[in-house]
Design a protein around this motif. Structure first.
Motif, PDB file in Angstrom:
ATOM      1  N   PRO A 116       0.876  -1.332  -0.037  1.00  0.00           N
ATOM      2  CA  PRO A 116      -0.138   0.113  -0.058  1.00  0.00           C
ATOM      3  C   PRO A 116       0.759   1.187  -0.078  1.00  0.00           C
ATOM      4  O   PRO A 116       0.401   2.405  -0.276  1.00  0.00           O
ATOM      5  N   ARG A 161       1.549   3.640  -3.856  1.00  0.00           N
ATOM      6  CA  ARG A 161       0.643   4.795  -4.289  1.00  0.00           C
ATOM      7  C   ARG A 161       1.201   6.084  -3.474  1.00  0.00           C
ATOM      8  O   ARG A 161       1.013   7.292  -4.037  1.00  0.00           O
ATOM      9  N   SER A 210      -4.479   7.681  -9.910  1.00  0.00           N
ATOM     10  CA  SER A 210      -4.042   6.863  -8.811  1.00  0.00           C
ATOM     11  C   SER A 210      -5.019   6.262  -7.900  1.00  0.00           C
ATOM     12  O   SER A 210      -4.800   5.774  -6.872  1.00  0.00           O
ATOM     13  N   THR A 211      -6.334   6.759  -8.316  1.00  0.00           N
ATOM     14  CA  THR A 211      -7.542   6.606  -7.500  1.00  0.00           C
ATOM     15  C   THR A 211      -8.020   5.087  -7.657  1.00  0.00           C
ATOM     16  O   THR A 211      -7.999   4.309  -8.709  1.00  0.00           O
ATOM     17  N   ASN A 212      -8.743   4.588  -6.784  1.00  0.00           N
ATOM     18  CA  ASN A 212      -9.398   3.037  -6.722  1.00  0.00           C
ATOM     19  C   ASN A 212     -10.189   3.149  -7.973  1.00  0.00           C
ATOM     20  O   ASN A 212     -10.359   2.287  -8.732  1.00  0.00           O
ATOM     21  N   TRP A 213     -10.978   4.148  -8.002  1.00  0.00           N
ATOM     22  CA  TRP A 213     -11.949   4.328  -9.284  1.00  0.00           C
ATOM     23  C   TRP A 213     -11.217   3.996 -10.473  1.00  0.00           C
ATOM     24  O   TRP A 213     -11.602   3.364 -11.492  1.00  0.00           O
ATOM     25  N   MET A 226      -8.353   2.810 -11.187  1.00  0.00           N
ATOM     26  CA  MET A 226      -7.832   1.362 -11.362  1.00  0.00           C
ATOM     27  C   MET A 226      -8.941   0.329 -11.803  1.00  0.00           C
ATOM     28  O   MET A 226      -8.825  -0.408 -12.664  1.00  0.00           O
ATOM     29  N   ARG A 227      -9.979   0.408 -11.269  1.00  0.00           N
ATOM     30  CA  ARG A 227     -11.247  -0.327 -11.612  1.00  0.00           C
ATOM     31  C   ARG A 227     -11.746  -0.048 -13.039  1.00  0.00           C
ATOM     32  O   ARG A 227     -11.862  -0.820 -13.890  1.00  0.00           O
ATOM     33  N   TRP A 270      -4.461  -0.245 -16.865  1.00  0.00           N
ATOM     34  CA  TRP A 270      -3.999   0.541 -15.532  1.00  0.00           C
ATOM     35  C   TRP A 270      -2.559   0.243 -15.389  1.00  0.00           C
ATOM     36  O   TRP A 270      -1.668   0.970 -15.134  1.00  0.00           O
TER      37      TRP A 270
END
Lengths: 222, 338
Positions: A81, A84, A140-143, A145-146, A152
């Motif tokens: 973690p 990032r 770099s956001t989770n959103w 990445m999805r 990505w």
């Protein structure tokens, strides 16, 4: 019960690692501010500020790129973690480095700045690295990445290109004494090597072997 | 440029506190009180007409050596004649000039030179002048200081790294030495060499460079009145970080041409190869004239930052000395002769 303790311990270590990363990434900025307040930046503070921010950007970028290789070699999953976080801090330092260049060094005189970027190879290379890092920071956001899925990962491999450009940027601005940039270059090369699929498989193989041997020793001891 | 020769209006040297006493006074004020206090107080008396022995502030071992340097020379001029150069640019502070130095013999860190060079012994010192000359000579540094009138010259210094300063140098034109040794007709260039002393100059252990530092000038450049042999700045003897006890100052060329701590001056018939020409021949040439139109292969020479300022200023042709020196280069392609 023991399992729960282990999970809690891991969570705590993870949290501590994150706090240490935050502090470590902010420390160079705090020191810079302190030295500025104390007039400790020498006769040419503009140069000193720009150089120091450049150095901290490079170190943070190297650390970012080191996370996955260290996971591969040492098998420490908990640092995952931090990647990032380190990457974003590296980008923050890069933005300040660039700001110091266009503001303190060139006082936003755009004609000078455009010449500086075009005429000076090292600036051109550095600026390219910034342009590469920009989309990485934005996605770099989770959103993201999805949303991006497989793409990505491909996109974020650009961070290695940015790393190479950063080392070249350093190499091209020094006057003949290439020791320091070459050290960064060597580290970067090593990190890239670990990411090579065949090298990676071999390292993982060694680790499995070592683990088996260890388990074997423990069982035989019983 | 501003030139000021010794004149009758100056304060007589006997009324000026010699620098070593000035420093001991400061040391005293900083808190070196105690048993020595009364001795120092006596030494501080400004009315003393005879020089106070160095021994009051230096260990006995170095006192004999120090006594050979002439403290009176330091005190010849205490003040600078103007606070700006002929273009109206302010002179940089003594603090900045003596703490921001490119002197790779000590370190490549500009802010680290002063402390590393602090104790470098620059007395006694001799300078050999030989090669293609009629009268070969070995000058003793003290002799050089008194032999030629010391002038103050406020020059701009433009570093090849695109920063600059304005410095009130003390010294005398190189031509005075050259006229004394009388170059032979076949002498075409002057070659200068810095002291080689890796034991005391840690940077000279670096393998990135081919030590000792060497620089050169064409004979007509060397004879030009702007070309200065500097022995001091701000009215005091040079400090080691600025190239004590004797350095060259060629204000229309990049700073690296102005070689420091000179031990040898040689008249030669072939163009000397400088240390920088050896290190990176495509980046540093023999002439190294300040020229905003000819970039360094890796960076622009169009602008510079004056130390003490934010932002940039445009670099001037020949560092603003075009009128005086351009004629030296008529017919020479400045792009290929960088």
């Amino acid at each position: 019960m023991k399992h729960v303790d282990e999970k809690k311990r891991r969570q705590l270590v993870g949290r501590l690692l994150k706090i240490a990363t935050h502090l470590g990434a902010i420390l160079p900025l705090a020191l810079l501010f302190w030295d500025y307040q104390q007039s400790n930046l020498g006769a040419d503070p503009v140069r000193e500020i720009t150089l120091r921010l450049g150095k901290s950007t490079l170190i943070l970028l190297m650390l970012t790129l080191a996370v996955t290789p260290v996971q591969i070699v040492l098998g420490i999953k908990q640092i995952g973690p931090l990647r990032r976080l380190l990457g974003l801090y590296s980008f923050l330092h890069l933005c300040l480095h660039l700001l110091s260049f266009v503001w303190l060094d060139y006082l936003f005189e755009w004609s000078f700045i455009v010449d500086a970027i075009i005429d000076q190879k090292y600036v051109l290379v550095g600026f390219t690295a910034f342009l590469l890092m920009l989309p990485l920071a934005l996605t770099s956001t989770n959103w993201s990445m999805r949303r991006l899925g497989k793409k990505w990962k491909q996109l974020h491999r650009l961070s290695y290109v940015a790393g190479i450009l950063a080392v070249v940027h350093f190499l091209w601005l020094v006057k003949n004494v290439y020791t320091e940039p070459l050290i960064y270059g060597a580290i970067l090369l090593l990190l890239l090597l670990v990411r090579n699929r065949r090298v990676k498989q071999r390292i993982l193989g060694w680790r499995r072997k070592a683990k088996r041997a260890k388990v074997g020793v423990t069982t035989s001891a019983h | 440029m501003l030139i000021k020769t010794k004149s009758g209006t100056e304060i007589p040297s006997s009324e000026i506190t010699p620098e070593h006493i000035y420093h001991s006074r400061r040391k005293f004020m900083v808190g070196a009180a105690g048993a020595a206090a009364s001795t120092l107080l006596a030494a501080c008396a400004p009315s003393s007409s005879s020089p106070i022995p160095e021994a009051t502030e230096q260990p006995a071992a170095t006192a004999a050596q120090a006594a050979t340097s002439a403290p009176a020379a330091t005190a010849k001029v205490v003040q600078i004649s103007a606070n700006e150069d002929e273009l109206g640019d302010a002179v940089n502070s003594f603090e900045d000039i003596t703490n921001y130095n490119n002197y790779y013999e000590f370190t490549t860190d500009k802010t680290g030179v002063a402390s590393l060079a602090k104790n470098y012994p620059t007395s006694p010192w001799q300078v050999v002048v030989d090669g293609l000359v009629k009268n070969k000579r070995i000058y003793d540094m003290d002799d050089l200081r008194s032999r030629f009138d010391q002038e103050e010259r406020i020059y701009r210094l433009r570093c090849v790294e695109a920063w600059s300063m304005v410095i009130p140098w003390m010294g005398f034109p190189l031509s005075k030495i050259l006229n004394e040794v009388e170059p032979l007709p076949e002498a075409k260039y002057v070659r200068f060499e810095t002291v080689y002393d890796p034991e005391q100059m840690p940077g000279q252990k670096s393998r990135w460079f081919n030590w000792p530092y060497v620089e050169g000038l064409r004979l007509d450049e060397a004879m030009h009145d702007l070309t200065l042999m500097s022995t001091g700045l701000y009215g005091r003897d040079l400090l080691p970080q600025n190239g004590a006890p004797l350095r060259l100052v060629v204000p229309w060329k990049y700073g690296f041409k102005s070689i420091k701590s000179i031990v040898k001056i040689e008249l030669v018939d072939k163009m000397p190869t400088s240390l920088w020409m050896t290190s990176a021949p495509n980046e540093y040439g023999f002439y190294a004239n300040v020229n905003p139109n000819v970039d360094h292969p890796r960076w622009s020479q169009g602008t510079e930052r004056r130390i003490g300022e934010l932002g940039r200023r445009k670099t001037l042709m020949f560092n603003g000395y075009e009128e005086q020196v351009a004629s030296l280069y008529s017919g020479l392609d400045l792009k290929s002769n960088y």
